[in-house]
Design a protein around this motif. Structure first.
Motif, PDB file in Angstrom:
ATOM      1  N   LEU A   1       0.839  -1.184   0.000  1.00  0.00           N
ATOM      2  CA  LEU A   1       0.000   0.000   0.000  1.00  0.00           C
ATOM      3  C   LEU A   1       0.882   1.244   0.000  1.00  0.00           C
ATOM      4  O   LEU A   1       1.951   1.256   0.621  1.00  0.00           O
ATOM      5  N   SER A   2       0.410   2.264  -0.686  1.00  0.00           N
ATOM      6  CA  SER A   2       1.109   3.546  -0.727  1.00  0.00           C
ATOM      7  C   SER A   2       0.189   4.640  -0.231  1.00  0.00           C
ATOM      8  O   SER A   2      -1.029   4.570  -0.419  1.00  0.00           O
ATOM      9  N   CYS A   3       0.774   5.649   0.355  1.00  0.00           N
ATOM     10  CA  CYS A   3       0.017   6.815   0.825  1.00  0.00           C
ATOM     11  C   CYS A   3       0.810   8.054   0.450  1.00  0.00           C
ATOM     12  O   CYS A   3       1.879   8.307   1.011  1.00  0.00           O
ATOM     13  N   ALA A   4       0.288   8.790  -0.510  1.00  0.00           N
ATOM     14  CA  ALA A   4       0.935  10.019  -0.954  1.00  0.00           C
ATOM     15  C   ALA A   4       0.373  11.198  -0.174  1.00  0.00           C
ATOM     16  O   ALA A   4      -0.841  11.370  -0.082  1.00  0.00           O
ATOM     17  N   ALA A   5       1.274  11.999   0.369  1.00  0.00           N
ATOM     18  CA  ALA A   5       0.868  13.128   1.200  1.00  0.00           C
ATOM     19  C   ALA A   5       1.205  14.444   0.531  1.00  0.00           C
ATOM     20  O   ALA A   5       2.288  14.595  -0.057  1.00  0.00           O
ATOM     21  N   SER A   6       0.286  15.381   0.623  1.00  0.00           N
ATOM     22  CA  SER A   6       0.544  16.739   0.167  1.00  0.00           C
ATOM     23  C   SER A   6       0.762  17.619   1.388  1.00  0.00           C
ATOM     24  O   SER A   6       0.416  17.243   2.503  1.00  0.00           O
ATOM     25  N   GLY A   7       1.331  18.770   1.177  1.00  0.00           N
ATOM     26  CA  GLY A   7       1.572  19.650   2.306  1.00  0.00           C
ATOM     27  C   GLY A   7       3.032  19.690   2.681  1.00  0.00           C
ATOM     28  O   GLY A   7       3.838  18.886   2.219  1.00  0.00           O
ATOM     29  N   ARG A   8       3.353  20.609   3.545  1.00  0.00           N
ATOM     30  CA  ARG A   8       4.741  20.811   3.934  1.00  0.00           C
ATOM     31  C   ARG A   8       5.131  19.970   5.136  1.00  0.00           C
ATOM     32  O   ARG A   8       4.293  19.451   5.838  1.00  0.00           O
ATOM     33  N   ALA A   9       6.421  19.897   5.328  1.00  0.00           N
ATOM     34  CA  ALA A   9       6.971  19.277   6.546  1.00  0.00           C
ATOM     35  C   ALA A   9       6.533  17.836   6.720  1.00  0.00           C
ATOM     36  O   ALA A   9       6.306  17.387   7.847  1.00  0.00           O
ATOM     37  N   PHE A  10       6.422  17.109   5.624  1.00  0.00           N
ATOM     38  CA  PHE A  10       6.002  15.714   5.690  1.00  0.00           C
ATOM     39  C   PHE A  10       6.877  14.929   6.640  1.00  0.00           C
ATOM     40  O   PHE A  10       6.397  14.105   7.418  1.00  0.00           O
ATOM     41  N   SER A  11       8.154  15.173   6.614  1.00  0.00           N
ATOM     42  CA  SER A  11       9.087  14.376   7.407  1.00  0.00           C
ATOM     43  C   SER A  11       8.922  14.590   8.901  1.00  0.00           C
ATOM     44  O   SER A  11       9.431  13.797   9.696  1.00  0.00           O
TER      45      SER A  11
END
Length: 123
Positions: free
Chosen positions: A20-30
């Motif tokens: 499974l993959s989950c792509a995230a938008s937005g800043r500071a993901f890490s």
């Protein structure tokens, strides 16, 4: 604000694997704690695994040795590799993000959620 989009679910035979993959938008993901939960029909969401840069990984007991959570900060994506799947793994799997750190095994600790992806294990 973080938007999450899961993919990779589907139908698999017992003993098979899915990623499974989950792509995230937005800043500071890490800086987020990223988690995977699953939900059976009409039941509460259940913790699967979580990962963060500061606290590493944590798994539900049933997931240990079979599932692996990982994240690619360059792609703003978190993955859940699932091996040795059985019929009890059938559920909708949700990706979630939390601004906080720590154990983070409870769904109310996560502020952002994806729409979910169906995983069906059946022969």
């Amino acid at each position: 604000q973080v938007q999450l989009v899961e993919s990779g679910g589907g139908l698999v035979q017992p003993g098979g694997s899915l990623r499974l993959s989950c792509a995230a938008s937005g800043r500071a993901f890490s800086t987020y704690t990223m988690g995977w939960f699953r939900q059976y029909s009409m039941k509460e969401r259940e913790f699967v695994a979580r990962i963060s840069g500061s606290d590493g990984t944590r798994y539900a007991d049933y997931a240990k040795g079979r599932f692996t959570i990982s994240m690619d900060n360059n792609k703003n994506t978190v993955y859940l590799q699932m091996n040795s799947l059985n019929v009890d793994d059938t559920a909708v799997y949700y990706c979630a993000a939390s601004r906080g750190t720590g154990i983070r095994m409870l769904d109310f600790e996560y502020e952002f959620w994806g729409q979910g992806t169906q995983v069906t294990v059946s022969s």
